[in-house]
Design a protein around this motif. Structure first.
Motif, PDB file in Angstrom:
ATOM      1  N   ALA A 191       0.831  -1.211   0.000  1.00  0.00           N
ATOM      2  CA  ALA A 191       0.000   0.000   0.000  1.00  0.00           C
ATOM      3  C   ALA A 191       0.866   1.261   0.000  1.00  0.00           C
ATOM      4  N   ALA A 192       1.958   1.241   0.765  1.00  0.00           N
ATOM      5  CA  ALA A 192       2.857   2.400   0.801  1.00  0.00           C
ATOM      6  C   ALA A 192       3.494   2.637  -0.565  1.00  0.00           C
ATOM      7  N   GLY A 193       3.895   1.562  -1.231  1.00  0.00           N
ATOM      8  CA  GLY A 193       4.469   1.693  -2.569  1.00  0.00           C
ATOM      9  C   GLY A 193       3.476   2.260  -3.558  1.00  0.00           C
ATOM     10  N   ASP A 194       2.237   1.800  -3.484  1.00  0.00           N
ATOM     11  CA  ASP A 194       1.193   2.327  -4.379  1.00  0.00           C
ATOM     12  C   ASP A 194       0.971   3.817  -4.127  1.00  0.00           C
ATOM     13  N   ALA A 195       0.900   4.183  -2.847  1.00  0.00           N
ATOM     14  CA  ALA A 195       0.651   5.590  -2.510  1.00  0.00           C
ATOM     15  C   ALA A 195       1.812   6.479  -2.943  1.00  0.00           C
ATOM     16  N   LEU A 196       3.028   5.990  -2.747  1.00  0.00           N
ATOM     17  CA  LEU A 196       4.204   6.758  -3.179  1.00  0.00           C
ATOM     18  C   LEU A 196       4.187   6.977  -4.687  1.00  0.00           C
ATOM     19  N   ALA A 197       3.899   5.911  -5.421  1.00  0.00           N
ATOM     20  CA  ALA A 197       3.890   6.006  -6.879  1.00  0.00           C
ATOM     21  C   ALA A 197       2.808   6.968  -7.357  1.00  0.00           C
ATOM     22  N   GLU A 198       1.685   7.012  -6.642  1.00  0.00           N
ATOM     23  CA  GLU A 198       0.571   7.864  -7.067  1.00  0.00           C
ATOM     24  C   GLU A 198       0.742   9.325  -6.648  1.00  0.00           C
ATOM     25  N   HIS A 199       1.211   9.546  -5.428  1.00  0.00           N
ATOM     26  CA  HIS A 199       1.171  10.895  -4.858  1.00  0.00           C
ATOM     27  C   HIS A 199       2.527  11.466  -4.468  1.00  0.00           C
ATOM     28  N   GLY A 200       3.597  10.651  -4.522  1.00  0.00           N
ATOM     29  CA  GLY A 200       4.904  11.127  -4.107  1.00  0.00           C
ATOM     30  C   GLY A 200       5.036  11.126  -2.596  1.00  0.00           C
ATOM     31  N   PHE A 201       6.232  11.453  -2.150  1.00  0.00           N
ATOM     32  CA  PHE A 201       6.532  11.414  -0.717  1.00  0.00           C
ATOM     33  C   PHE A 201       5.682  12.408   0.064  1.00  0.00           C
ATOM     34  N   ALA A 202       5.498  13.595  -0.488  1.00  0.00           N
ATOM     35  CA  ALA A 202       4.742  14.636   0.222  1.00  0.00           C
ATOM     36  C   ALA A 202       3.300  14.222   0.460  1.00  0.00           C
TER      37      ALA A 202
ATOM     38  N   GLY B 248      28.035  -9.829 -20.978  1.00  0.00           N
ATOM     39  CA  GLY B 248      26.752 -10.501 -20.793  1.00  0.00           C
ATOM     40  C   GLY B 248      26.165 -10.225 -19.427  1.00  0.00           C
ATOM     41  N   ASP B 249      27.015 -10.278 -18.401  1.00  0.00           N
ATOM     42  CA  ASP B 249      26.543 -10.022 -17.044  1.00  0.00           C
ATOM     43  C   ASP B 249      26.096  -8.567 -16.880  1.00  0.00           C
ATOM     44  N   LEU B 250      26.890  -7.643 -17.409  1.00  0.00           N
ATOM     45  CA  LEU B 250      26.539  -6.225 -17.262  1.00  0.00           C
ATOM     46  C   LEU B 250      25.277  -5.878 -18.042  1.00  0.00           C
ATOM     47  N   LYS B 251      25.081  -6.503 -19.198  1.00  0.00           N
ATOM     48  CA  LYS B 251      23.838  -6.275 -19.947  1.00  0.00           C
ATOM     49  C   LYS B 251      22.641  -6.808 -19.166  1.00  0.00           C
ATOM     50  N   ALA B 252      22.808  -7.956 -18.520  1.00  0.00           N
ATOM     51  CA  ALA B 252      21.717  -8.502 -17.711  1.00  0.00           C
ATOM     52  C   ALA B 252      21.367  -7.539 -16.577  1.00  0.00           C
ATOM     53  N   ASN B 253      22.397  -6.967 -15.956  1.00  0.00           N
ATOM     54  CA  ASN B 253      22.174  -5.998 -14.890  1.00  0.00           C
ATOM     55  C   ASN B 253      21.460  -4.759 -15.423  1.00  0.00           C
ATOM     56  N   ALA B 254      21.944  -4.237 -16.537  1.00  0.00           N
ATOM     57  CA  ALA B 254      21.365  -3.023 -17.110  1.00  0.00           C
ATOM     58  C   ALA B 254      19.917  -3.240 -17.527  1.00  0.00           C
ATOM     59  N   ARG B 255      19.627  -4.405 -18.085  1.00  0.00           N
ATOM     60  CA  ARG B 255      18.252  -4.672 -18.522  1.00  0.00           C
ATOM     61  C   ARG B 255      17.313  -4.826 -17.329  1.00  0.00           C
ATOM     62  N   LEU B 256      17.814  -5.375 -16.237  1.00  0.00           N
ATOM     63  CA  LEU B 256      17.009  -5.473 -15.025  1.00  0.00           C
ATOM     64  C   LEU B 256      16.701  -4.082 -14.464  1.00  0.00           C
ATOM     65  N   VAL B 257      17.730  -3.229 -14.408  1.00  0.00           N
ATOM     66  CA  VAL B 257      17.520  -1.852 -13.948  1.00  0.00           C
ATOM     67  C   VAL B 257      16.523  -1.146 -14.863  1.00  0.00           C
ATOM     68  N   ARG B 258      16.689  -1.310 -16.166  1.00  0.00           N
ATOM     69  CA  ARG B 258      15.793  -0.656 -17.121  1.00  0.00           C
ATOM     70  C   ARG B 258      14.350  -1.100 -16.929  1.00  0.00           C
ATOM     71  N   ARG B 259      14.136  -2.414 -16.783  1.00  0.00           N
ATOM     72  CA  ARG B 259      12.775  -2.906 -16.596  1.00  0.00           C
ATOM     73  C   ARG B 259      12.140  -2.299 -15.350  1.00  0.00           C
ATOM     74  N   THR B 260      12.920  -2.188 -14.297  1.00  0.00           N
ATOM     75  CA  THR B 260      12.402  -1.627 -13.051  1.00  0.00           C
ATOM     76  C   THR B 260      12.034  -0.161 -13.227  1.00  0.00           C
ATOM     77  N   LEU B 261      12.949   0.619 -13.792  1.00  0.00           N
ATOM     78  CA  LEU B 261      12.716   2.055 -13.916  1.00  0.00           C
ATOM     79  C   LEU B 261      11.663   2.390 -14.970  1.00  0.00           C
TER      80      LEU B 261
ATOM     81  N   ALA C  25       7.856   5.485 -10.955  1.00  0.00           N
ATOM     82  CA  ALA C  25       7.305   6.593 -10.175  1.00  0.00           C
ATOM     83  C   ALA C  25       7.717   6.481  -8.715  1.00  0.00           C
ATOM     84  N   LEU C  26       7.751   5.258  -8.203  1.00  0.00           N
ATOM     85  CA  LEU C  26       8.134   5.045  -6.812  1.00  0.00           C
ATOM     86  C   LEU C  26       9.580   5.484  -6.577  1.00  0.00           C
ATOM     87  N   PHE C  27      10.479   5.075  -7.473  1.00  0.00           N
ATOM     88  CA  PHE C  27      11.883   5.465  -7.317  1.00  0.00           C
ATOM     89  C   PHE C  27      12.060   6.979  -7.418  1.00  0.00           C
ATOM     90  N   LYS C  28      11.355   7.621  -8.337  1.00  0.00           N
ATOM     91  CA  LYS C  28      11.440   9.075  -8.432  1.00  0.00           C
ATOM     92  C   LYS C  28      11.025   9.727  -7.113  1.00  0.00           C
TER      93      LYS C  28
END
Length: 205
Positions: A27-38, A89-102, A109-112
């Protein structure tokens, strides 16, 4: 990951405690993504999670305490590293995981929101630093293995290489408004690998 009396991250809960924590953090993650920290409010989180306000206030105490525990949980739930047998190969796997998340609408929105909060909230900043240290440490062995295979020079700072992979993706997310596509992830990995092979991340002394 916390006792009711202690700081978040001290005790691993089980049973109903774990279910309540999971519901509140979701629920906290959803609220953060929708409304931000404030816009994050403990009473609203309790309502979304369908748990009593008293439970949320007693266990997390403050919005910053809740966000700190959310980051602990996110670090724990992140996927383990991929081992492909090559540095690139390993670094591409890492980068693609980060990309999918962001690139994910909710996660991005949550990370922002968390990054924005960390600028002015010391406890949130500390929790964010711990989150990234956990993720960097998870992936650092792929760089150490590349050194052992002779792909990289001895003394290469594994943590700096991993940070270099994700840095362009966060920059793109926060400053450019450009799409976070797989090509951007692959370029970030290729650039970090090339710099590492050239010795750019060899520790001095």
């Amino acid at each position: 990951m916390e006792s009711e009396q202690g700081e978040p991250g001290t005790v691993r809960p089980g049973g109903r405690t774990a279910r309540v924590r999971a519901a509140v953090l979701r629920a906290a993650g959803d609220a953060l993504a929708e409304h931000g920290f404030a816009g994050l409010d403990l009473a609203d989180v309790a309502r979304r999670a369908e748990v009593g306000r008293t439970t949320v206030y007693r266990r997390w105490g403050t919005v910053t305490g809740l966000v700190a525990d959310l980051l602990v949980d996110m670090a724990e739930q992140s996927l383990p590293r991929t081992e492909t047998g090559t540095l690139l190969g390993d670094l591409k796997a890492n980068a693609r995981l980060v990309r999918r998340t962001l690139a994910d609408p909710r996660q991005g929105a949550l990370f922002k929101a968390v990054i924005a909060a960390a600028v002015c909230e010391p406890r949130t900043a500390e929790a964010l630093h711990r989150f990234y240290e956990t993720r960097v440490e998870e992936w650092a062995p792929c760089v150490r293995q590349a050194v052992e295979r002779g792909e990289l020079p001895a003394g290469t700072d594994a943590h700096e290489v991993i940070r270099a992979v994700s840095a362009p993706l966060y920059y793109r997310l926060l400053t450019s408004g450009l799409p976070l596509d797989e090509a951007a992830a692959d370029r970030a990995a290729e650039a970090a690998a090339a710099a590492a092979r050239a010795g750019a991340y060899v520790r001095e002394g």
